[in-house]
Design a protein around this motif. Structure first.
Motif, mmCIF file in Angstrom:
data_model
loop_
_atom_site.group_PDB
_atom_site.id
_atom_site.type_symbol
_atom_site.label_atom_id
_atom_site.label_comp_id
_atom_site.label_asym_id
_atom_site.label_seq_id
_atom_site.Cartn_x
_atom_site.Cartn_y
_atom_site.Cartn_z
ATOM 1 N N MET A 1 1.059 -0.986 0.101
ATOM 2 C CA MET A 1 0.427 0.219 -0.132
ATOM 3 C C MET A 1 1.159 1.075 -0.038
ATOM 4 N N VAL A 2 2.141 1.123 0.105
ATOM 5 C CA VAL A 2 2.644 2.007 0.382
ATOM 6 C C VAL A 2 3.460 1.810 -0.594
ATOM 7 N N GLY A 3 4.086 0.962 -0.669
ATOM 8 C CA GLY A 3 4.519 1.722 -2.134
ATOM 9 C C GLY A 3 3.609 2.417 -3.500
ATOM 10 N N ASN A 4 2.308 1.733 -3.225
ATOM 11 C CA ASN A 4 1.184 2.147 -4.206
ATOM 12 C C ASN A 4 1.539 4.014 -4.142
ATOM 13 N N LEU A 5 1.299 3.965 -2.869
ATOM 14 C CA LEU A 5 0.860 5.509 -2.551
ATOM 15 C C LEU A 5 2.630 6.629 -2.881
ATOM 16 N N ARG A 6 3.571 5.533 -3.327
ATOM 17 C CA ARG A 6 5.094 6.575 -3.128
ATOM 18 C C ARG A 6 4.806 6.592 -4.980
ATOM 19 N N PHE A 7 4.240 5.356 -6.016
ATOM 20 C CA PHE A 7 4.605 5.659 -6.736
ATOM 21 C C PHE A 7 3.357 6.837 -7.441
ATOM 22 N N CYS A 8 2.356 6.448 -6.669
ATOM 23 C CA CYS A 8 1.051 7.652 -6.998
ATOM 24 C C CYS A 8 1.677 9.410 -7.658
ATOM 25 N N ILE A 9 2.628 9.303 -6.014
ATOM 26 C CA ILE A 9 2.849 11.074 -5.676
ATOM 27 C C ILE A 9 4.051 11.468 -6.264
ATOM 28 N N HIS A 10 5.336 9.958 -6.990
ATOM 29 C CA HIS A 10 6.125 10.855 -7.398
ATOM 30 C C HIS A 10 5.429 11.243 -9.045
ATOM 31 N N HIS A 11 4.364 10.359 -9.816
ATOM 32 C CA HIS A 11 3.543 10.774 -10.715
ATOM 33 C C HIS A 11 2.731 11.588 -11.423
ATOM 34 N N VAL A 12 2.060 12.023 -9.853
ATOM 35 C CA VAL A 12 1.580 13.120 -9.304
ATOM 36 C C VAL A 12 2.885 14.474 -9.750
ATOM 37 N N ASN A 13 3.794 14.564 -8.679
ATOM 38 C CA ASN A 13 4.609 15.261 -8.424
ATOM 39 C C ASN A 13 5.500 15.856 -9.953
ATOM 40 N N SER A 14 5.211 14.785 -10.991
ATOM 41 C CA SER A 14 5.814 14.441 -12.113
ATOM 42 C C SER A 14 5.039 15.109 -12.967
ATOM 43 N N LEU A 15 3.887 15.455 -12.941
ATOM 44 C CA LEU A 15 2.727 15.740 -13.759
ATOM 45 C C LEU A 15 2.383 17.438 -13.731
ATOM 46 N N THR A 16 2.644 18.032 -12.373
ATOM 47 C CA THR A 16 2.241 18.615 -11.769
ATOM 48 C C THR A 16 4.024 19.631 -12.581
ATOM 49 N N GLY A 17 4.769 19.731 -12.803
ATOM 50 C CA GLY A 17 5.601 19.922 -13.216
ATOM 51 C C GLY A 17 6.811 20.235 -11.678
ATOM 52 N N HIS A 18 6.555 19.321 -10.879
ATOM 53 C CA HIS A 18 6.978 20.144 -9.883
ATOM 54 C C HIS A 18 8.834 19.057 -9.311
ATOM 55 N N SER A 19 10.020 19.603 -9.574
ATOM 56 C CA SER A 19 11.117 18.827 -9.515
ATOM 57 C C SER A 19 11.212 17.745 -8.288
ATOM 58 N N LEU A 20 11.427 16.698 -8.205
ATOM 59 C CA LEU A 20 12.381 15.799 -7.353
ATOM 60 C C LEU A 20 13.860 16.301 -6.303
ATOM 61 N N ASP A 21 13.989 16.457 -5.745
ATOM 62 C CA ASP A 21 15.450 16.846 -5.189
ATOM 63 C C ASP A 21 15.314 16.095 -4.150
ATOM 64 N N PRO A 22 16.442 15.310 -4.120
ATOM 65 C CA PRO A 22 17.117 14.847 -2.902
ATOM 66 C C PRO A 22 16.546 14.995 -1.796
ATOM 67 N N PRO A 23 16.472 16.230 -1.641
ATOM 68 C CA PRO A 23 16.035 16.566 0.589
ATOM 69 C C PRO A 23 14.330 16.032 0.306
ATOM 70 N N VAL A 24 13.657 16.815 -0.834
ATOM 71 C CA VAL A 24 11.927 16.790 -0.862
ATOM 72 C C VAL A 24 12.020 14.882 -0.650
ATOM 73 N N ILE A 25 12.670 14.039 -1.391
ATOM 74 C CA ILE A 25 12.727 12.027 -1.843
ATOM 75 C C ILE A 25 13.218 11.500 -0.250
#
Length: 166
Positions: free
Chosen positions: A1-25
């Motif tokens: 469940m947590v893995g699915n949530l991580r996957f969804c948040i990663h794709h939402v962030n990438s679709l909205t144009g937010h960058s995933l920096d190491p501190p955020v990750i």
């Protein structure tokens, strides 16, 4: 469940144009690790809450019952430490309640039910023979008929005497 949530948040962030920096990750991973154990415990908590509700419903009538008008009398001159007499009766299931429980039990056994339905479609009985039972006679049972038995008398103990010597 947590893995699915991580996957969804990663794709939402990438679709909205937010960058995933190491501190955020790393902060996100730490938050997910923190909530992992409570999420694992949810089914156990729900089971315990259900048990508590059932227990509360069972014990409530006892706790709300009226107090005895007179306390038990104590006879210091008696030769018995405990002297009790009484009649006890336990409730029994009615025929309809037993039929309901049997129906629920049969519904849980899906494989056997499916096999019976397949044999019915083919016109066969349990043994695989068409329309005949073990004795070779035609079967004429209707499954929709309810078998009604007279209600069984409750289990009773009459004139019970219990005595314990001092």
């Amino acid at each position: 469940m947590v893995g699915n949530l991580r996957f969804c948040i990663h794709h939402v962030n990438s679709l909205t144009g937010h960058s995933l920096d190491p501190p955020v990750i790393f902060a996100s991973l730490q938050y997910f690790n923190i909530i992992r154990i409570p999420l694992i415990l949810i089914p156990f908590v729900l089971g315990a809450v259900g048990d508590a509700v059932v227990a509360a419903k069972r014990i409530t009538p006892f706790l709300l019952a009226e107090e005895l008008l007179e306390p038990y009398t104590i006879d210091p001159n008696s030769s018995w430490a405990v002297d009790a007499e009484g009649d006890f009766t336990w409730e029994s299931l009615t025929a309809t309640e037993e039929a309901k429980k049997e129906t629920e039990k049969n519904e849980k056994d899906g494989k056997e039910k499916e096999a019976k339905e397949k044999n019915k479609k083919k016109g066969k009985n349990k043994d695989g023979k068409k329309g005949e039972d073990k004795n070779g006679t035609k079967e004429e049972k209707k499954e929709d008929e309810e078998v009604t038995e007279p209600d069984k008398p409750p289990f009773e103990l009459k004139n019970l005497q219990f005595r314990v010597a001092k």
